[in-house]
Design a protein around this motif. Structure first.
Motif, PDB file in Angstrom:
ATOM      1  N   TYR A  33       0.816  -1.212   0.000  1.00 52.61           N
ATOM      2  CA  TYR A  33       0.000   0.000   0.000  1.00 52.61           C
ATOM      3  C   TYR A  33       0.847   1.259   0.000  1.00 52.61           C
ATOM      4  CZ  TYR A  33      -3.838  -3.074   1.363  1.00 52.61           C
ATOM      5  OH  TYR A  33      -4.780  -4.061   1.402  1.00 52.61           O
ATOM      6  N   CYS A  42      -9.560  -1.581   2.864  1.00 57.84           N
ATOM      7  CA  CYS A  42     -10.793  -2.340   3.096  1.00 57.84           C
ATOM      8  C   CYS A  42     -10.534  -3.739   3.656  1.00 57.84           C
ATOM      9  CB  CYS A  42     -11.605  -2.423   1.812  1.00 57.84           C
ATOM     10  SG  CYS A  42     -10.832  -3.427   0.524  1.00 57.84           S
ATOM     11  N   CYS A  48     -11.614  -0.528  -1.592  1.00 60.68           N
ATOM     12  CA  CYS A  48     -10.837   0.706  -1.389  1.00 60.68           C
ATOM     13  C   CYS A  48      -9.963   1.059  -2.590  1.00 60.68           C
ATOM     14  CB  CYS A  48      -9.969   0.581  -0.146  1.00 60.68           C
ATOM     15  SG  CYS A  48      -8.633  -0.637  -0.282  1.00 60.68           S
ATOM     16  N   CYS A  51      -4.845  -1.338  -3.510  1.00 59.54           N
ATOM     17  CA  CYS A  51      -3.885  -2.453  -3.570  1.00 59.54           C
ATOM     18  C   CYS A  51      -3.475  -2.763  -5.007  1.00 59.54           C
ATOM     19  CB  CYS A  51      -4.466  -3.686  -2.899  1.00 59.54           C
ATOM     20  SG  CYS A  51      -5.958  -4.336  -3.708  1.00 59.54           S
ATOM     21  N   CYS A  86      -5.834  -7.894  -3.823  1.00 57.67           N
ATOM     22  CA  CYS A  86      -6.744  -8.640  -2.938  1.00 57.67           C
ATOM     23  C   CYS A  86      -7.681  -9.562  -3.712  1.00 57.67           C
ATOM     24  CB  CYS A  86      -7.541  -7.689  -2.056  1.00 57.67           C
ATOM     25  SG  CYS A  86      -8.724  -6.645  -2.936  1.00 57.67           S
TER      26      CYS A  86
HETATM   27  S1  FES Z   1      -7.450  -4.124  -0.272  1.00 57.48           S
HETATM   28 FE1  FES Z   1      -9.113  -2.813  -0.736  1.00 57.48          FE
HETATM   29  S2  FES Z   1      -9.430  -3.122  -2.852  1.00 57.48           S
HETATM   30 FE2  FES Z   1      -7.811  -4.466  -2.374  1.00 57.48          FE
END
Ligand code: FES
Length: 121
Positions: A33, A42, A48, A51, A86
């Motif tokens: 990040y 998130c 979010c 990532c 993610c």
């Molecule tokens: S950690 Fe939030 S979109 Fe991948």
């Protein structure tokens, strides 16, 4: 056992087939990040969009799981080579650039070295 070559960090990391790319990056403390994601993310549920990774190559076209519905929605305005870590399952060896939105000094040299070196299966 797949190898993930993290270009920015200069590391090859082994993982199990079916491993989640975000979880591997966090486990290895690779700085997945940027500032925004470090302040709040998130937790890996695809909301979010902090990532980002860029896929620079791999041993197979199916090295990573296909784009998820979340990625199709969230990555519309991003380069086709970008993924959300993610959402990614690793099937075989790949070359990854974390935080592709952040400048990387001598990026051409690092990327050339990473993509030219043999990638273990
Ligand atoms: S950690 Fe939030 S979109 Fe991948």
């Amino acid at each position: 056992m797949p190898t993930i070559r993290f270009v920015r960090e200069g590391r090859d990391v082994k993982c199990s087939v079916g491993a989640n790319l975000r979880q591997i990056a966090l486990r290895e403390d690779l700085g997945l990040y940027g500032l925004k994601g470090n302040l709040g993310n998130c937790g890996g549920c695809g909301q979010c969009i902090t990532c980002f990774v860029e896929v620079l190559g791999g041993n197979s076209p199916d090295a990573l799981s296909p784009l998820t519905e979340v990625e199709l929605a969230k990555l519309k305005r991003r380069p086709k080579s970008w993924r959300l870590a993610c959402q990614v399952i690793v099937n075989s060896s790949v070359i990854i650039l974390t935080r592709p939105q952040a400048p990387l000094s001598n990026s051409r040299k690092l990327i050339a070295a990473a993509t030219n070196a043999p990638l273990p299966d």
